[in-house]
Scaffold this active site. Structure first.
Site, short mmCIF file in Angstrom:
data_model
loop_
_atom_site.label_atom_id
_atom_site.label_comp_id
_atom_site.label_asym_id
_atom_site.label_seq_id
_atom_site.Cartn_x
_atom_site.Cartn_y
_atom_site.Cartn_z
N HIS A 1 45.70 51.93 -1.43
CA HIS A 1 45.36 51.10 -0.20
C HIS A 1 44.15 50.00 -0.81
O HIS A 1 43.00 50.64 -0.89
CB HIS A 1 44.72 51.87 1.07
CG HIS A 1 44.43 50.95 2.08
ND1 HIS A 1 44.73 51.25 3.65
CD2 HIS A 1 43.63 49.80 2.04
CE1 HIS A 1 44.15 50.40 4.26
NE2 HIS A 1 43.48 49.55 3.61
N HIS B 1 42.59 45.89 -0.76
CA HIS B 1 42.51 44.55 -0.23
C HIS B 1 42.27 43.60 -1.32
O HIS B 1 41.09 43.73 -2.20
CB HIS B 1 41.55 44.35 0.84
CG HIS B 1 41.94 45.05 2.10
ND1 HIS B 1 42.73 44.63 3.03
CD2 HIS B 1 41.67 46.39 2.45
CE1 HIS B 1 42.94 45.71 4.03
NE2 HIS B 1 42.19 46.88 3.58
N LEU B 2 43.22 42.61 -1.61
CA LEU B 2 42.74 41.88 -2.94
C LEU B 2 42.40 40.55 -2.32
O LEU B 2 42.17 39.65 -3.14
CB LEU B 2 43.93 41.69 -3.99
CG LEU B 2 44.31 42.78 -4.88
CD1 LEU B 2 45.47 42.45 -5.87
CD2 LEU B 2 42.99 42.97 -5.91
N ARG B 3 42.84 40.22 -1.12
CA ARG B 3 42.70 38.75 -0.63
C ARG B 3 43.38 37.83 -1.39
O ARG B 3 44.38 38.21 -2.10
CB ARG B 3 41.13 38.35 -0.82
CG ARG B 3 40.13 39.39 -0.24
CD ARG B 3 40.41 40.03 1.24
NE ARG B 3 39.26 40.85 1.80
CZ ARG B 3 39.53 41.77 2.82
NH1 ARG B 3 40.67 41.91 3.32
NH2 ARG B 3 38.26 42.31 3.15
N LYS C 1 53.05 47.96 6.76
CA LYS C 1 51.76 48.31 7.25
C LYS C 1 51.84 47.96 8.74
O LYS C 1 52.16 46.99 9.38
CB LYS C 1 50.74 47.43 6.64
CG LYS C 1 49.34 47.60 7.07
CD LYS C 1 48.88 48.83 6.86
CE LYS C 1 47.40 49.03 7.52
NZ LYS C 1 46.38 49.38 6.69
N HIS D 1 47.47 51.91 10.01
CA HIS D 1 45.88 52.14 10.51
C HIS D 1 45.80 52.77 11.80
O HIS D 1 45.97 52.17 12.77
CB HIS D 1 45.40 50.74 10.64
CG HIS D 1 43.89 50.57 10.83
ND1 HIS D 1 43.03 49.92 9.88
CD2 HIS D 1 42.95 50.64 11.91
CE1 HIS D 1 41.92 50.03 10.56
NE2 HIS D 1 42.07 50.61 11.73
N HIS E 1 43.17 55.73 5.19
CA HIS E 1 41.77 55.91 5.39
C HIS E 1 41.09 56.86 6.36
O HIS E 1 40.51 56.24 7.33
CB HIS E 1 41.00 54.59 5.31
CG HIS E 1 41.56 53.40 6.34
ND1 HIS E 1 42.11 53.72 7.58
CD2 HIS E 1 41.80 52.21 6.30
CE1 HIS E 1 42.68 52.82 8.13
NE2 HIS E 1 42.55 51.75 7.25
N LEU F 1 35.85 49.54 8.87
CA LEU F 1 36.76 50.28 9.63
C LEU F 1 37.89 51.23 9.18
O LEU F 1 38.41 50.74 8.13
CB LEU F 1 37.30 49.22 10.77
CG LEU F 1 36.58 48.49 11.73
CD1 LEU F 1 37.33 47.19 12.17
CD2 LEU F 1 35.91 49.57 12.70
N ASP G 1 40.53 51.32 -0.03
CA ASP G 1 40.46 50.65 1.06
C ASP G 1 39.40 49.54 0.55
O ASP G 1 38.38 49.15 1.37
CB ASP G 1 39.83 51.26 2.49
CG ASP G 1 40.24 50.25 3.55
OD1 ASP G 1 40.80 48.98 3.30
OD2 ASP G 1 39.54 50.66 4.47
N HIS H 1 34.29 41.28 1.18
CA HIS H 1 33.86 40.11 1.96
C HIS H 1 32.59 39.78 1.19
O HIS H 1 31.67 40.21 0.75
CB HIS H 1 33.58 40.45 3.37
CG HIS H 1 34.69 41.19 4.31
ND1 HIS H 1 35.67 40.20 4.87
CD2 HIS H 1 35.04 42.42 4.50
CE1 HIS H 1 36.67 41.07 5.53
NE2 HIS H 1 36.09 42.33 5.47
N ALA I 1 33.90 43.94 8.63
CA ALA I 1 33.98 45.46 8.19
C ALA I 1 34.54 45.46 6.69
O ALA I 1 35.58 44.82 6.53
CB ALA I 1 34.84 46.05 9.26
C1 NCD Z 1 39.56 45.76 6.13
C2 NCD Z 1 39.49 44.44 5.78
O1 NCD Z 1 38.42 43.82 5.46
O2 NCD Z 1 40.73 43.88 5.69
N1 NCD Z 1 38.28 46.37 6.47
C3 NCD Z 1 37.85 47.57 6.45
O3 NCD Z 1 36.55 47.73 7.00
N2 NCD Z 1 38.74 48.61 5.85
C4 NCD Z 1 40.64 46.11 6.94
C5 NCD Z 1 41.05 47.29 7.13
O4 NCD Z 1 41.79 48.17 6.19
O5 NCD Z 1 40.65 48.11 8.20
ZN ZN Z 2 41.95 48.52 4.58
#
Ligand code: NCD
Ligand code: ZN
Length: 343
Positions: free
Chosen positions: A13, A15-17, A99, A136, A174, A219, A247, A251, A263
């Site tokens: 899991h 996030h690479l953006r 997802k 989620h 998560h 989150l 996860d 940011h 988050a």
């Molecule tokens: C994630 C995000 O920033 O994309 N944020 C997080 O707090 N985990 C989104 C997510 O997985 O809930």
């Molecule tokens: Zn996530």
């Protein structure tokens, strides 16, 4: 023990953006992980097979020369998702999961699902073809306390979905509560659950006691200590259904440190040193490889990575921030000095 060699880890899991952020954070994942399940919550989200293929190409072009990394793509489920497109993207080998975001549950989830009956035909098709659903697991009802949203989701949404679509492979992502650990532990092997690095380390006091700590806000939000201990027990148990999904959710500091901050914890750079220490503290270093490198591939029906990663007992040299063209991103601070490094 002063060195530990394990099969190369994967992150189930991540996030690479995109764009500048992706270019800055991707090398930190590719350093330590062979593969990762790539979250589709871009703006706009990655909904179709064609969008996932284009995103995969952008990831591979952002990968520095000489680094190997395989992005495992996902599709963002909406109420308009086309089951044929999903099946084709799976058939071609491009997409490894779909997802499910309840609409409004987290960052960039506005296009998620409100009426779960609408997506039943897609879920039925996924059950037929063996394509996993990553969930989620939080309800979004304003009358449900944010600390209860995961437990309520299990009762009201997750369990009904699994009963209505038997055989659907589901990843509870998560997980943050003992309720989720207990539910996952009682199911058959169509259910897996990922656990993040930070939820093994922080509880809600870390966010709220002694001043508000935006960098610990993610989150699902971290819960009471008893829940963190249940997650530690699950992660270090060796149980096959539990595996690592960091996860890692970068940011910029500017977006974290706001009256309404984003988050997410950015854990890609130091996840393995933190996990080695967590497992060592719990007398479970022999279970680390299962959690980071074996249980995930087993659930997804993929081979364990053939190459290895070695951890050595000495203080790692890791940055507190990663610079991006959009501004700095703070690396998750576990609150203790690390003494394992990836070598
Ligand atoms: C994630 C995000 O920033 O994309 N944020 C997080 O707090 N985990 C989104 C997510 O997985 O809930
Ligand atoms: Zn996530």
């Amino acid at each position: 023990m002063t060195t530990l060699t394990i099969a190369r880890p994967d992150d189930w899991h991540l996030h690479l953006r995109d764009g500048a952020m992706m270019r800055a954070v991707l090398p930190w994942t590719a350093r330590d992980f062979a593969r990762a399940i790539i979250m589709p919550n871009l703006v706009p989200p990655v909904v179709t097979g064609a969008q996932a293929a284009a995103y995969r190409d952008r990831i591979l072009s952002a990968l520095p020369d000489g680094m190997a990394f395989e992005p495992l793509m996902t599709l963002y489920l909406t109420e308009d998702t086309d089951a044929d497109d999903v099946a084709a993207a799976h058939e071609s080998g491009l997409v490894k999961a779909v997802k499910l975001y309840p609409a409004g549950a987290t960052t960039n989830s506005a296009s998620g699902v409100t009426n779960f009956d609408t997506v039943r035909p897609v879920l039925d098709r996924m059950a037929d073809i063996g394509l996993p659903l990553c969930v989620h697991g939080e309800v979004t009802d304003h009358d449900i306390d944010i600390f209860d949203r995961e437990a309520v989701f299990i009762d009201r949404i997750l369990d009904p979905i699994r009963r209505t679509t038997p055989g659907l492979r589901v990843v509870m992502e998560h997980i943050t509560t003992s309720d989720a650990v207990d539910y996952a532990s009682a199911q058959d092997d169509t259910l897996g659950a990922t656990i993040t690095t930070h939820h093994l380390v922080i509880n809600r006091n870390h966010i709220l006691a002694g001043g508000i700590k935006p960098h610990y806000y993610c989150l699902p939000v971290a819960k009471r200590e008893e829940h963190r201990l249940a997650l530690r027990k699950a992660a270090t148990s060796g149980e096959k259904r539990f595996f690592l999904g960091t996860d890692s959710a970068p940011h910029t500091d500017a977006n974290k440190l706001l009256p309404c901050g984003c988050a997410g914890c950015f854990t890609a750079p130091n996840t393995l040193p933190i996990l080695a220490q967590v497992f060592e503290e719990d007398g479970a270093l022999d279970k680390l490889e299962g959690f980071t490198s074996k249980n995930g591939p087993a659930f997804y029906g993929l081979p364990v990575n053939a190459d290895t990663l070695t951890l050595t007992k000495s203080a790692p040299d890791l940055p507190s921030h990663v610079d991006t063209d959009d501004g700095p991103v703070t690396v998750f601070d576990p609150g203790f000095d690390l003494h394992w490094r990836v070598t």
